[in-house]
Design an enzyme around this catalytic site. Structure first.
Site, PDB file in Angstrom:
ATOM      1  N   TYR A 157       0.861  -1.190   0.000  1.00 14.17           N
ATOM      2  CA  TYR A 157       0.000   0.000   0.000  1.00 14.17           C
ATOM      3  C   TYR A 157       0.887   1.226   0.000  1.00 14.17           C
ATOM      4  O   TYR A 157       1.839   1.309   0.771  1.00 14.17           O
ATOM      5  CB  TYR A 157      -0.885  -0.003   1.252  1.00 14.17           C
ATOM      6  CG  TYR A 157      -1.767   1.220   1.396  1.00 14.17           C
ATOM      7  CD1 TYR A 157      -2.825   1.441   0.509  1.00 14.17           C
ATOM      8  CD2 TYR A 157      -1.558   2.139   2.415  1.00 14.17           C
ATOM      9  CE1 TYR A 157      -3.640   2.559   0.648  1.00 14.17           C
ATOM     10  CE2 TYR A 157      -2.374   3.257   2.555  1.00 14.17           C
ATOM     11  CZ  TYR A 157      -3.416   3.460   1.665  1.00 14.17           C
ATOM     12  OH  TYR A 157      -4.231   4.562   1.808  1.00 14.17           O
ATOM     13  N   ASP A 252       9.447   2.892  -0.448  1.00 16.23           N
ATOM     14  CA  ASP A 252       8.429   3.524   0.397  1.00 16.23           C
ATOM     15  C   ASP A 252       8.688   3.117   1.840  1.00 16.23           C
ATOM     16  O   ASP A 252       8.452   1.987   2.253  1.00 16.23           O
ATOM     17  CB  ASP A 252       7.038   3.089  -0.077  1.00 16.23           C
ATOM     18  CG  ASP A 252       5.918   3.778   0.703  1.00 16.23           C
ATOM     19  OD1 ASP A 252       6.220   4.480   1.693  1.00 16.23           O
ATOM     20  OD2 ASP A 252       4.742   3.608   0.310  1.00 16.23           O
ATOM     21  N   LYS A 286       4.383   8.949   8.709  1.00 17.47           N
ATOM     22  CA  LYS A 286       4.140   8.338  10.025  1.00 17.47           C
ATOM     23  C   LYS A 286       5.110   8.826  11.116  1.00 17.47           C
ATOM     24  O   LYS A 286       4.922   9.925  11.617  1.00 17.47           O
ATOM     25  CB  LYS A 286       4.098   6.820   9.871  1.00 17.47           C
ATOM     26  CG  LYS A 286       2.912   6.417   8.965  1.00 17.47           C
ATOM     27  CD  LYS A 286       2.501   4.969   9.036  1.00 17.47           C
ATOM     28  CE  LYS A 286       1.146   4.762   8.374  1.00 17.47           C
ATOM     29  NZ  LYS A 286       1.170   4.328   6.977  1.00 17.47           N
TER      30      LYS A 286
HETATM   31  C1  LIG Z   1       0.576   4.747   5.668  1.00 17.67           C
HETATM   32  C2  LIG Z   1       1.310   4.496   4.407  1.00 17.67           C
HETATM   33  C3  LIG Z   1       1.186   5.338   3.284  1.00 17.67           C
HETATM   34  C4  LIG Z   1       0.184   6.457   3.230  1.00 17.67           C
HETATM   35  O1  LIG Z   1       0.412   7.436   4.172  1.00 17.67           O
HETATM   36  P1  LIG Z   1      -0.795   8.451   4.566  1.00 17.67           P
HETATM   37  O2  LIG Z   1      -0.135   9.419   5.481  1.00 17.67           O
HETATM   38  O3  LIG Z   1      -1.847   7.592   5.210  1.00 17.67           O
HETATM   39  O4  LIG Z   1      -1.271   9.060   3.312  1.00 17.67           O
HETATM   40  C5  LIG Z   1       2.001   5.109   2.189  1.00 17.67           C
HETATM   41  N1  LIG Z   1       2.870   4.091   2.186  1.00 17.67           N
HETATM   42  C6  LIG Z   1       3.010   3.253   3.230  1.00 17.67           C
HETATM   43  C7  LIG Z   1       4.028   2.159   3.171  1.00 17.67           C
HETATM   44  C8  LIG Z   1       2.223   3.417   4.362  1.00 17.67           C
HETATM   45  O5  LIG Z   1       2.341   2.554   5.380  1.00 17.67           O
END
Ligand SMILES: *Cc1c(COP(=O)(O)O)cnc(C)c1O
Length: 451
Positions: A157, A252, A286
């Site tokens: 995701y 990511d 995060k």
């Molecule tokens: C949480 C998350 C996102 C999205 O971040 P938001 O602040 O919710 O838009 C993207 N990539 C990863 C790996 C995530 O865990």
């Protein structure tokens, strides 16, 4: 299935009358009553708890009930809630104004801290959410390469970016179909979805379409299908194959960044994973916002130089680098000391070992997987290496387990496909509550599967 009247299967609103009342009001004015779908408890049923206050490892709901928090706001609250140092930094920043729409020092301090932690990073651009970070990273990769196709992995995701909302399909080089209504197929027609941890599929795809591929985007260690770390050699293969074909690699680290180690998954996997070189673009969120909306994407000065105002790739934000959010992020990262990480891992081990022992005692099939202190308990016997594996688990058993834990004062993630997060504030008292809750929860998990 014969009904075994486990009180936790479909907990009544009587457990949480104030939350239930808020939920009803919310449903009138907020679609589905929540502002992010997973909060609605659809995967586990029952009444989501409306939290009115959080301190250290504790959440207090609208009814005044306390829970040990293993959600940690889905990762950011690595120091625990309302940590005094972060609170002081936020207070101090807020007193000097909330948003300027001009450059300010806090942005520089946070960018310096991030660049200092991850060796190959030279520059970062601050944004307000992980979604914005990955969306901008994809645009940058396309701008740098002049190519359109993006490769992603099923079960990873990357926020709700149109082009990345395609995770379904598990065959080799599956044509990406959007996961969401409102995403026209044209938005994902340049997205290729491959199985995670499948080097052969990646090689085949590049052999067939290499010159069209702008970038591969991957979760540095997957956490959004539950925790599925890259198999040995996978990270290295990503770098090697993308480089051979002139494509960029986007790592990511929105979830893993500053969570798995001081330098995120990059710091944890280190030489073993990145011998062939570092990713071209990293994304963060995060933890680096400390509970406030701050996120980032970054790379070398050469790659980042393609961004406006220096280069032709446009990217902007009214609240980007917000002085209060950056103060919270900086104070949080300052608290992410080298000593914090072994402590997080020890706490997580204690909890995971106890969960595993309790489930084993009741004969519940499960497997625990790790990325630093992030872990998941999958309700299946065999290890999980990709999304197909992750989906092949007893989610109903997880639902019963979840509700028994909630009844006993422990708030787990409300889905079997999520990581469990601990914080530096999880002390003996909090861990004790978790350990006490596990045996009955394991019994609940076992209850209906036996019938
Ligand atoms: C949480 C998350 C996102 C999205 O971040 P938001 O602040 O919710 O838009 C993207 N990539 C990863 C790996 C995530 O865990």
């Amino acid at each position: 299935m014969t009904s075994s009247p486990s009180p936790s299967t479909h907990p009544g609103t009587t457990d949480a009358p104030a939350s239930a009342a808020l939920l009803e009001r919310a449903a009138r004015v907020i679609p589905g009553a929540v502002n992010s779908p997973v909060r609605a408890f659809r995967a586990v049923g029952g009444t989501p708890r409306f939290i009115r206050e959080a301190k250290g490892p504790w959440l207090t709901d609208a009814d005044g009930r306390r829970y040990v928090d293993l959600l940690c706001s889905w990762g950011p609250m690595i120091l625990g809630h309302a940590h005094p140092d972060v609170l002081a930094a936020v207070d101090e920043a807020a007193r000097r104004g909330f948003s300027f729409g001009t450059p300010s020092e806090n942005e520089v301090l946070l960018a310096e801290e991030i660049v200092d932690r991850i060796e190959p990073l030279e520059q970062v651009r601050l944004v307000s959410s992980g979604t914005e970070a990955t969306m901008s990273a994809v645009r940058l990769a396309r701008g740098v390469t002049g190519r359109s196709v993006i490769v992603k992995f099923a079960g990873c995701y990357h926020g709700h970016v149109d082009a990345l909302l395609a995770a379904a399909g598990s065959g080799v080089a599956t044509l990406a179909l959007p996961d969401s209504a409102g995403v026209p197929t044209e938005m994902t027609s340049d997205t290729i979805v491959l199985p995670y941890n499948d080097i052969a599929a990646l090689e085949e795809t590049f052999a067939a379409r290499g010159p069209e591929i702008a970038a591969v985007i991957t979760e540095a260690a997957a956490g959004n299908m539950g925790v599925v770390p890259p198999a040995p050699g996978f990270t290295d293969a990503l770098r090697r194959i993308t480089r051979e074909h002139g494509a960029l690699l986007i790592s990511d680290e929105v979830m893993t960044g500053f969570r798995c180690s001081r330098a995120g998954w990059f710091g944890l996997e280190g030489e073993a994973g990145y011998a062939a070189g570092a990713p071209d673009i990293f994304t963060f969120g995060k933890v680096m916002g400390g509970g406030f909306p701050a996120a980032a994407f970054g790379g070398t000065a050469e790659v980042m130089g393609h961004l406006a105002p220096q280069g032709p790739v446009y990217q902007a934000g009214t609240l980007s680098g917000n002085p209060v959010a950056t103060a919270a992020g900086l104070a949080t990262l300052k608290g992410c000391t080298p000593e914090l990480y072994p402590r997080l891992e020890a706490t997580a081990r204690t909890i995971a070992d106890a969960a595993s022992a309790a489930l084993s005692a009741e004969g519940v099939a499960h497997t625990v997987q790790w990325a630093g202190s992030m872990f998941s308990v999958f309700f299946r016997e065999a290890p999980v290496t990709n999304y197909d594996d992750a989906r092949d688990q007893d989610t109903a058993a997880y639902g019963r387990f979840f509700h028994a834990m909630l009844d006993a004062g422990v708030h787990l993630p409300p889905s079997a496909f999520e990581a469990w997060f601990v914080s530096g504030a999880h002390d003996d008292e909090a861990v004790g509550v978790i350990l006490d809750a596990l045996p009955a929860a394991a019994k609940a998990a076992a209850s209906a599967s036996a019938s």
